[in-house]
Design an enzyme around this catalytic site. Structure first.
Site, mmCIF file in Angstrom:
data_model
loop_
_atom_site.group_PDB
_atom_site.id
_atom_site.type_symbol
_atom_site.label_atom_id
_atom_site.label_comp_id
_atom_site.label_asym_id
_atom_site.label_seq_id
_atom_site.Cartn_x
_atom_site.Cartn_y
_atom_site.Cartn_z
ATOM 1 N N ASN A 11 0.874 -1.139 -0.145
ATOM 2 C CA ASN A 11 -0.018 -0.053 0.004
ATOM 3 C C ASN A 11 0.943 1.352 -0.106
ATOM 4 O O ASN A 11 1.692 1.467 1.164
ATOM 5 C CB ASN A 11 -0.816 0.003 1.243
ATOM 6 N N GLU A 39 -3.909 1.701 -2.584
ATOM 7 C CA GLU A 39 -4.122 3.105 -2.461
ATOM 8 C C GLU A 39 -3.288 3.959 -3.356
ATOM 9 O O GLU A 39 -2.685 4.884 -2.629
ATOM 10 C CB GLU A 39 -3.704 3.410 -0.851
ATOM 11 N N TYR A 113 -7.695 -4.051 -2.258
ATOM 12 C CA TYR A 113 -7.663 -2.945 -1.130
ATOM 13 C C TYR A 113 -9.134 -2.929 -0.495
ATOM 14 O O TYR A 113 -9.722 -2.223 -1.106
ATOM 15 C CB TYR A 113 -7.435 -1.760 -1.647
ATOM 16 N N ASP A 153 -3.631 -4.849 0.799
ATOM 17 C CA ASP A 153 -4.016 -4.399 2.067
ATOM 18 C C ASP A 153 -5.402 -4.883 2.179
ATOM 19 O O ASP A 153 -6.306 -4.223 1.727
ATOM 20 C CB ASP A 153 -3.990 -2.954 2.013
ATOM 21 N N ASN A 155 -6.994 -5.069 5.293
ATOM 22 C CA ASN A 155 -7.434 -4.365 6.442
ATOM 23 C C ASN A 155 -8.280 -5.162 7.367
ATOM 24 O O ASN A 155 -9.182 -4.879 8.088
ATOM 25 C CB ASN A 155 -8.610 -3.268 5.867
ATOM 26 N N ASP A 270 3.294 4.322 4.962
ATOM 27 C CA ASP A 270 2.975 3.834 5.998
ATOM 28 C C ASP A 270 2.677 2.285 6.384
ATOM 29 O O ASP A 270 2.736 1.679 7.399
ATOM 30 C CB ASP A 270 1.953 4.570 6.697
ATOM 31 N N HIS A 271 2.883 1.587 5.191
ATOM 32 C CA HIS A 271 3.032 0.277 5.295
ATOM 33 C C HIS A 271 4.404 -0.264 4.632
ATOM 34 O O HIS A 271 5.005 0.761 4.302
ATOM 35 C CB HIS A 271 1.973 -0.387 4.160
#
Length: 280
Positions: A11, A39, A113, A153, A155, A270-271
Site C-alpha cells: 500500500n 491506495e 484493497y 491491504d 484491512n 506507512d505500510h
C-alpha cells in the site's frame, strides 16, 4: 535451474508521495517481477512516472484521490479483470486481477484493497459486502488446482498475533470477530468444518496465508504502523497486508519477507512491502 518469481505487494499511501519519498530506491534493490499496489490515489501518468519501463495495469476509484489499485510487472500480462461481485458493490479501485504465463503455467495475481470500515456506519456495510464478494470469488480462483495469489491491504488482522495491541481493538473495525471469521474460512483446511472467531462454523476453502505459514506462531511481522506517536519506533503495528495463495501455489513458496524500513525517517509509505519468492 528452477525460475524464481518474486511478487511484492505494498500500500503506497499515494503513488506520487511514495515516489517522492524514495520508492525508487527500494525498487532498485528489491528485484521484483510482479508488484501489486494499493491506495494509488493518482492518475496513469503518475504510475508511468514512478514505474518507467514496467507493464502497468490499473483500476482507479470513481472518487478522485481515493483508493486505486495497480499491478506493475516485468512480465507482460495475458489478461486482466476488475469485476468483483454484483453491480451494487463499490469495488472500483479496490480489486484487480492479472494473468501471467510462467514456465507454461498461468499465474493469477490480485491486487486488493479492502475497505477500512467503521463500526456502526455505512463504511462497515461496504466492507461486509466486499468481504462477501471475496468469499464468492476465492473458490473460483482456486478451482482445478489453479495458481493464484491475492495480495494487498486486506484491512483485517486475522489473529491476535497480527496486532500488537489486540486487546484494545476487539470492538474496532479491522479486528472484529465477524471480519476475522472470513479469514478463518478462507484459510481453513479445504472442505473441513472450521470454528470461526465470531462463534459460527464454516467450511474451509484451503487458501494459505503465506506469511503466517512461513513465520509460524510469532507476533507479526507487522506491515502497517500508525503515523502518530511512536508506533513505528516501538513496532506497535498491525499485519494487514497479505499474500494469500492457493494450495498449489503455496507449495512453491521459497521465501517470504516484510521490507520494513530501517528508520521512521526512511519510510516512503506507512505500510511495508510484503515480498514472496515462488519457485517454478
Amino acid at each position: 535451474m528452477p525460475r524464481t518469481l518474486r511478487v511484492a505487494a505494498v500500500n503506497v499511501n499515494g503513488i506520487r508521495a511514495a515516489a517522492r519519498k524514495g520508492m525508487a530506491g527500494w525498487l532498485d534493490t528489491a528485484d521484483v517481477d510482479i508488484l501489486t499496489l494499493q491506495e494509488v490515489r493518482g492518475e496513469r501518468e503518475h504510475l508511468d512516472a514512478a514505474l518507467p519501463g514496467w507493464h502497468i495495469l490499473e483500476d482507479r476509484s470513481l472518487q478522485k484521490g481515493r483508493a486505486g489499485v495497480a499491478i506493475a510487472s516485468r512480465l507482460e500480462p495475458t489478461a486482466s479483470r476488475i469485476a468483483l461481485g454484483g453491480e451494487s458493490l463499490e469495488s472500483n479501485g479496490r480489486w484487480l486481477e492479472a494473468d501471467f504465463e510462467v514456465e507454461g503455467r498461468t499465474l493469477t495475481a490480485v491486487s486488493a484493497y479492502v475497505f477500512t470500515g467503521e463500526v456502526g456506519t455505512p463504511k462497515q456495510e461496504q466492507k461486509w459486502a466486499f468481504l462477501e464478494a471475496m468469499d464468492a470469488r476465492l473458490p473460483e480462483l482456486a478451482a482445478d488446482g489453479a495458481l493464484a495469489v491475492v495480495t494487498g491491504d486486506l484491512n483485517v488482522g486475522h489473529r491476535e498475533l497480527d496486532i500488537k495491541n489486540w486487546k484494545g481493538n476487539l470492538k474496532k473495525a479491522g479486528f472484529l470477530p465477524r471480519e476475522r471469521a472470513y479469514f478463518d474460512r478462507w484459510l481453513g483446511a479445504a472442505g473441513e468444518s472450521v470454528a470461526c472467531a465470531d462463534g459460527t462454523t464454516g467450511t474451509g476453502l484451503g487458501w494459505v496465508d503465506v506469511g503466517r505459514r512461513f513465520h509460524g506462531d510469532v507476533p507479526g511481522p507487522y506491515t502497517w504502523w500508525s503515523q502518530r506517536g511512536q508506533a513505528f519506533d516501538n513496532d506497535s503495528g498491525w499485519r494487514i497486508d497479505y499474500q494469500l495463495a492457493t494450495p498449489a501455489l503455496a507449495e512453491r513458496v521459497a521465501a517470504y519477507r516484510v521490507d520494513r524500513q530501517a528508520s521512521y525517517a526512511e519510510r516512503w509509505t506507512d505500510h511495508a512491502p510484503v515480498v514472496v519468492d515462488y519457485a517454478f
